[in-house]
Scaffold this active site. Sequence first.
Site, mmCIF file in Angstrom:
data_model
loop_
_atom_site.group_PDB
_atom_site.id
_atom_site.type_symbol
_atom_site.label_atom_id
_atom_site.label_comp_id
_atom_site.label_asym_id
_atom_site.label_seq_id
_atom_site.Cartn_x
_atom_site.Cartn_y
_atom_site.Cartn_z
ATOM 1 N N TYR A 11 0.817 -1.204 0.000
ATOM 2 C CA TYR A 11 0.000 0.000 0.000
ATOM 3 C C TYR A 11 0.858 1.264 0.000
ATOM 4 C CZ TYR A 11 -4.104 -2.870 1.060
ATOM 5 O OH TYR A 11 -5.117 -3.782 1.010
ATOM 6 N N HIS B 241 -3.889 12.309 5.884
ATOM 7 C CA HIS B 241 -3.884 12.409 4.425
ATOM 8 C C HIS B 241 -4.789 13.546 3.961
ATOM 9 C CE1 HIS B 241 -2.127 8.349 4.665
ATOM 10 N NE2 HIS B 241 -1.650 8.603 3.457
ATOM 11 N N LYS C 125 -8.902 11.629 0.203
ATOM 12 C CA LYS C 125 -8.652 10.199 0.417
ATOM 13 C C LYS C 125 -9.877 9.547 1.026
ATOM 14 C CE LYS C 125 -5.308 6.903 2.302
ATOM 15 N NZ LYS C 125 -5.200 6.187 1.015
ATOM 16 N N GLY D 45 -3.963 2.313 3.995
ATOM 17 C CA GLY D 45 -3.342 1.003 3.843
ATOM 18 C C GLY D 45 -1.978 0.945 4.506
#
EC number: 1.17.1.8
Length: 249
Positions: free
Chosen positions: A102, A133, A137, A143
Amino acid sequence: MNVLIHGFGAMGRIVEEVAHAQGVNVTAIVSPGSDEHTATLNEVDVPVDVVIDFSNPALLPDLLAFGRERNIPLVIATTGFTPEELAEIETASQEIPIFQSYNTSYGIALLKQLLDQLVPLTLGYDIEVIEAHHRKKVDAPSGTAELLARAIEAKRDVTPIYERTSRREARGAEELGMHSIRGGTIFGEHTVLFAGDDEMIELKHTALSKRVFANGALAAAATIIDRPAGLYNLSNLYEEATHVTHKRL
């Protein structure tokens, strides 16, 4: 090395840019629904040595079928797979080399190696994983946060806890807190916090641009292109980078 880029969103475009800068030959770009590029893997009729995939989980069956039918190694950097889909990737890796992660940055590979060494020494410390993030997202936790959690679980008997709002109880020593932040244009930030009595230790990785993931994906492609069938991951990327560094020294 002839590279096929599967998925031509933001990451796919950066992979193409970095590949050209490195002198890597991008022979095909597959972008479903695109008028500008090849729409499906079945339409590819040019030489391909390796596929770099930054697409979405819905395209996994076609990707695995393409790799198996043409005996082409795959670098799968798409996020958000279910356990069943990860099992499909593992099954396919019995026939072809597959790198799946990921996160393809060398820094995260190094962070995982540090966790392998540090976590066994932190009995008595509470561990929390915090990731941040950009606002667009979709999946949470990331991940990469899950990858770090698995690395911690492999070294200590802990259980990931994804929310505490409904829990009216003190934190247990066996808990592994997982936290997600979404906002702005943050490329990606991951912190592993070890909280002890009267002191804290933090391991932190911050991506300053998406190029770091493109560089890692291309390094992964070069790593597996001549390898036998099998499932490869960040540890292999770290080992390869370390080997190259030692040769230079």
